[in-house]
Design a protein around this motif. Structure first.
Motif, PDB file in Angstrom:
ATOM      1  N   ALA A 308       0.811  -1.222   0.000  1.00  0.00           N
ATOM      2  CA  ALA A 308       0.000   0.000   0.000  1.00  0.00           C
ATOM      3  C   ALA A 308       0.845   1.274   0.000  1.00  0.00           C
ATOM      4  CB  ALA A 308      -0.934   0.001   1.206  1.00  0.00           C
ATOM      5  N   VAL A 309       2.064   1.191   0.541  1.00  0.00           N
ATOM      6  CA  VAL A 309       2.898   2.398   0.595  1.00  0.00           C
ATOM      7  C   VAL A 309       3.799   2.536  -0.635  1.00  0.00           C
ATOM      8  CG1 VAL A 309       2.865   2.490   3.115  1.00  0.00           C
ATOM      9  CG2 VAL A 309       4.713   1.252   1.964  1.00  0.00           C
ATOM     10  N   LYS A 310       3.551   1.749  -1.650  1.00  0.00           N
ATOM     11  CA  LYS A 310       4.343   1.847  -2.888  1.00  0.00           C
ATOM     12  C   LYS A 310       4.330   3.264  -3.469  1.00  0.00           C
ATOM     13  CE  LYS A 310       5.124  -0.293  -7.409  1.00  0.00           C
ATOM     14  NZ  LYS A 310       5.152   0.989  -8.157  1.00  0.00           N
ATOM     15  N   PRO A 311       3.192   3.990  -3.442  1.00  0.00           N
ATOM     16  CA  PRO A 311       3.216   5.370  -3.950  1.00  0.00           C
ATOM     17  C   PRO A 311       4.235   6.263  -3.220  1.00  0.00           C
ATOM     18  CG  PRO A 311       0.955   4.621  -3.714  1.00  0.00           C
ATOM     19  CD  PRO A 311       1.823   3.566  -3.070  1.00  0.00           C
ATOM     20  N   VAL A 312       4.462   5.990  -1.945  1.00  0.00           N
ATOM     21  CA  VAL A 312       5.452   6.761  -1.189  1.00  0.00           C
ATOM     22  C   VAL A 312       6.852   6.463  -1.725  1.00  0.00           C
ATOM     23  CG1 VAL A 312       6.411   7.214   1.104  1.00  0.00           C
ATOM     24  CG2 VAL A 312       3.967   6.713   0.848  1.00  0.00           C
ATOM     25  N   TRP A 313       7.116   5.190  -1.997  1.00  0.00           N
ATOM     26  CA  TRP A 313       8.420   4.809  -2.561  1.00  0.00           C
ATOM     27  C   TRP A 313       8.606   5.375  -3.970  1.00  0.00           C
ATOM     28  CZ3 TRP A 313      12.685   1.998  -0.881  1.00  0.00           C
ATOM     29  CH2 TRP A 313      12.624   1.581   0.452  1.00  0.00           C
ATOM     30  N   ASP A 314       7.517   5.372  -4.739  1.00  0.00           N
ATOM     31  CA  ASP A 314       7.594   5.926  -6.095  1.00  0.00           C
ATOM     32  C   ASP A 314       7.889   7.420  -6.068  1.00  0.00           C
ATOM     33  OD1 ASP A 314       7.026   3.431  -7.086  1.00  0.00           O
ATOM     34  OD2 ASP A 314       4.893   3.824  -7.413  1.00  0.00           O
ATOM     35  N   LYS A 315       7.370   8.101  -5.078  1.00  0.00           N
ATOM     36  CA  LYS A 315       7.528   9.552  -4.982  1.00  0.00           C
ATOM     37  C   LYS A 315       8.889   9.955  -4.417  1.00  0.00           C
ATOM     38  CE  LYS A 315       5.276  13.652  -2.963  1.00  0.00           C
ATOM     39  NZ  LYS A 315       4.097  14.131  -2.177  1.00  0.00           N
ATOM     40  N   TYR A 316       9.338   9.281  -3.367  1.00  0.00           N
ATOM     41  CA  TYR A 316      10.552   9.703  -2.666  1.00  0.00           C
ATOM     42  C   TYR A 316      11.765   8.801  -2.907  1.00  0.00           C
ATOM     43  CZ  TYR A 316       7.243  12.544   0.042  1.00  0.00           C
ATOM     44  OH  TYR A 316       6.269  13.438   0.424  1.00  0.00           O
ATOM     45  N   GLY A 317      11.512   7.542  -3.254  1.00  0.00           N
ATOM     46  CA  GLY A 317      12.591   6.569  -3.333  1.00  0.00           C
ATOM     47  C   GLY A 317      13.669   6.805  -4.374  1.00  0.00           C
ATOM     48  N   PRO A 318      13.313   7.236  -5.601  1.00  0.00           N
ATOM     49  CA  PRO A 318      14.325   7.324  -6.656  1.00  0.00           C
ATOM     50  C   PRO A 318      15.566   8.144  -6.292  1.00  0.00           C
ATOM     51  CG  PRO A 318      12.147   7.506  -7.612  1.00  0.00           C
ATOM     52  CD  PRO A 318      11.956   7.497  -6.121  1.00  0.00           C
ATOM     53  N   LYS A 319      15.402   9.254  -5.585  1.00  0.00           N
ATOM     54  CA  LYS A 319      16.567  10.093  -5.282  1.00  0.00           C
ATOM     55  C   LYS A 319      17.501   9.471  -4.253  1.00  0.00           C
ATOM     56  CE  LYS A 319      13.984  13.563  -3.014  1.00  0.00           C
ATOM     57  NZ  LYS A 319      13.923  14.935  -2.483  1.00  0.00           N
ATOM     58  N   TYR A 320      16.978   8.495  -3.482  1.00  0.00           N
ATOM     59  CA  TYR A 320      17.808   7.834  -2.471  1.00  0.00           C
ATOM     60  C   TYR A 320      18.220   6.428  -2.904  1.00  0.00           C
ATOM     61  CZ  TYR A 320      15.232  11.395   0.181  1.00  0.00           C
ATOM     62  OH  TYR A 320      14.648  12.563   0.601  1.00  0.00           O
ATOM     63  N   GLN A 321      18.020   6.113  -4.191  1.00  0.00           N
ATOM     64  CA  GLN A 321      18.151   4.734  -4.649  1.00  0.00           C
ATOM     65  C   GLN A 321      19.514   4.122  -4.340  1.00  0.00           C
ATOM     66  OE1 GLN A 321      15.329   3.287  -5.710  1.00  0.00           O
ATOM     67  NE2 GLN A 321      16.476   1.406  -5.483  1.00  0.00           N
ATOM     68  N   ALA A 322      20.577   4.867  -4.565  1.00  0.00           N
ATOM     69  CA  ALA A 322      21.924   4.323  -4.348  1.00  0.00           C
ATOM     70  C   ALA A 322      22.127   3.960  -2.874  1.00  0.00           C
ATOM     71  CB  ALA A 322      22.989   5.323  -4.804  1.00  0.00           C
ATOM     72  N   MET A 323      21.712   4.845  -1.983  1.00  0.00           N
ATOM     73  CA  MET A 323      21.875   4.584  -0.545  1.00  0.00           C
ATOM     74  C   MET A 323      20.932   3.483  -0.069  1.00  0.00           C
ATOM     75  SD  MET A 323      23.688   5.374   2.074  1.00  0.00           S
ATOM     76  CE  MET A 323      24.431   7.001   1.865  1.00  0.00           C
ATOM     77  N   ILE A 324      19.733   3.432  -0.627  1.00  0.00           N
ATOM     78  CA  ILE A 324      18.779   2.380  -0.279  1.00  0.00           C
ATOM     79  C   ILE A 324      19.369   1.006  -0.590  1.00  0.00           C
ATOM     80  CG2 ILE A 324      16.603   1.307  -0.989  1.00  0.00           C
ATOM     81  CD1 ILE A 324      15.464   4.175  -1.224  1.00  0.00           C
ATOM     82  N   LYS A 325      19.997   0.879  -1.751  1.00  0.00           N
ATOM     83  CA  LYS A 325      20.598  -0.405  -2.137  1.00  0.00           C
ATOM     84  C   LYS A 325      21.706  -0.797  -1.163  1.00  0.00           C
ATOM     85  CE  LYS A 325      19.645  -0.222  -7.117  1.00  0.00           C
ATOM     86  NZ  LYS A 325      20.231  -0.104  -8.471  1.00  0.00           N
ATOM     87  N   ARG A 326      22.496   0.168  -0.720  1.00  0.00           N
ATOM     88  CA  ARG A 326      23.568  -0.134   0.228  1.00  0.00           C
ATOM     89  C   ARG A 326      23.004  -0.584   1.578  1.00  0.00           C
ATOM     90  NH1 ARG A 326      27.552   4.823   0.577  1.00  0.00           N
ATOM     91  NH2 ARG A 326      28.608   3.369   2.007  1.00  0.00           N
ATOM     92  N   ILE A 327      21.926   0.070   2.015  1.00  0.00           N
ATOM     93  CA  ILE A 327      21.321  -0.298   3.294  1.00  0.00           C
ATOM     94  C   ILE A 327      20.681  -1.680   3.221  1.00  0.00           C
ATOM     95  CG2 ILE A 327      19.422   0.239   4.873  1.00  0.00           C
ATOM     96  CD1 ILE A 327      20.025   3.226   4.344  1.00  0.00           C
ATOM     97  N   GLN A 328      19.942  -1.932   2.141  1.00  0.00           N
ATOM     98  CA  GLN A 328      19.250  -3.217   2.023  1.00  0.00           C
ATOM     99  C   GLN A 328      20.215  -4.387   1.810  1.00  0.00           C
ATOM    100  OE1 GLN A 328      16.306  -2.420  -1.047  1.00  0.00           O
ATOM    101  NE2 GLN A 328      14.792  -1.845   0.480  1.00  0.00           N
ATOM    102  N   ALA A 329      21.444  -4.078   1.379  1.00  0.00           N
ATOM    103  CA  ALA A 329      22.448  -5.114   1.189  1.00  0.00           C
ATOM    104  C   ALA A 329      23.144  -5.496   2.486  1.00  0.00           C
ATOM    105  CB  ALA A 329      23.485  -4.652   0.174  1.00  0.00           C
ATOM    106  N   LEU A 330      22.915  -4.722   3.549  1.00  0.00           N
ATOM    107  CA  LEU A 330      23.580  -5.001   4.823  1.00  0.00           C
ATOM    108  C   LEU A 330      23.077  -6.314   5.419  1.00  0.00           C
ATOM    109  CD1 LEU A 330      23.470  -1.419   6.419  1.00  0.00           C
ATOM    110  CD2 LEU A 330      25.471  -2.617   5.521  1.00  0.00           C
TER     111      LEU A 330
END
Length: 330
Positions: A308-330
């Protein structure tokens, strides 16, 4: 006295506590005012108190910390402003409140970013955590120095109306969130009505019906007495937002390099000490809520909430994508 005049006066007083007692900056004597909205005994408050004792002992009392818990110096927004101008030297604040000031911090404010709390510890203790603290320090507008992270567990919804067992149960509820657009959009995406409000106003707003509920971790839910007004606590665990201990950049520059290093050393120790305190405090909070008759709802399948919160990720996620990948890889 007008509020702005009071803040100017406070800033002057704050700066005065850092005045050198001799010609060398290394001889600066200071009592650092440390603000927290949480009560005495709360893990973040206790960790900063412990940090103050270590600092005083290491400097023979030349540097010390005076804690002001329970929002004595104001709500989060007000204490951030006072720290920025040097009226307060140290501030424990949620990353949720720092995000609107330092945009890069918003990466940790994304809903369902972390798989669990242990993953957030890896972020705090490693390179990613250090980089994000440095983003705060380097920000030209923040006027803050990022000292360390502190654990605050996972946040879940609680309300006065009914148990939240599915997304349908969120529909129409007026839910308080930290004043950050990400959180407002998150609640709205779940079908609720996100309302930005200071933490100090939540309890009375629950009592009077201004809001139907809020979202926070178990210790905040219990030890700020929200559980006495809102009996339904549902373990959605939609956010795992760390806390940040900040220092006023204006006050920081008045310290010698050696003193700055000492403050950072004890802040790092406080980061780990607070985590151990948190584990015990969270267990105690849940036991107290259950004993008071609160209904604690387990959410076995969180995927509908995540979807349900996918629209939030679509709106804000792209600009943090590189850091998100690093965090999720931990």
């Amino acid at each position: 006295m007008l509020r702005r005049d009071f803040i100017k006066l406070s800033a002057g007083l704050g700066a005065a506590t850092l005045a050198p007692i001799s010609s060398g900056r290394a001889q600066t004597k200071a009592v650092f005012k440390a603000a927290d909205v949480q009560p005495v005994g709360y893990p973040t408050v206790a960790a900063v108190e412990s940090m103050g004792k270590k600092l005083a002992e290491a400097t023979q009392g030349r540097l010390s910390i005076q804690t002001y818990p329970s929002a004595q110096l104001g709500a989060e927004k007000e204490t951030i402003e006072q720290t920025q101008i040097g009226a307060i030297q140290m501030l424990r604040v949620s990353a949720g409140a720092v995000g609107p000031i330092v945009d890069e911090i918003n990466v940790v404010n994304m809903p369902f970013l972390f798989k669990n709390v242990a993953q957030s510890w890896k972020m705090m203790d490693g390179e990613v955590g250090q980089e994000l603290l440095e983003k705060i320090t380097a920000s030209p507008n923040a006027n803050l120095v990022g000292l360390c992270w502190m654990d605050s567990g996972a946040r879940s919804f609680y309300n006065t109306k009914h148990p939240i067992k599915s997304i349908a149960d969120v529909h129409g509820l007026k839910l308080r969130v930290i004043g950050n657009p990400i959180f407002i959009d998150m609640v709205n995406a779940l079908g609720g009505n996100g309302i930005a409000m200071g933490y100090d106003q939540v309890f009375s707003s629950l009592q009077t019906g201004v809001i139907d509920g809020a979202e926070n971790n178990p210790p905040s839910y219990v030890f700020s007495n929200h559980y006495t007004a809102a009996k339904y606590y549902s373990l959605t665990e939609h956010l795992i937002i760390p806390e940040i201990l900040c220092f006023s950049k204006r006050s920081w520059t008045a310290l010698s390099a050696d003193d700055q290093a000492l403050v950072k050393k004890f802040a790092r120790e406080a980061q780990l000490e607070e985590r151990e305190l948190w584990k015990k405090y969270e267990t105690t909070a849940m036991e107290k809520a259950k004993a008071a008759g609160c209904e604690i709802v387990e959410i076995a399948d969180k995927k509908p909430f995540q979807d349900a919160v996918k629209p939030v990720w679509d709106k804000y996620g792209p600009k943090y994508q590189a850091m998100i990948k690093r965090i999720q890889a931990l």
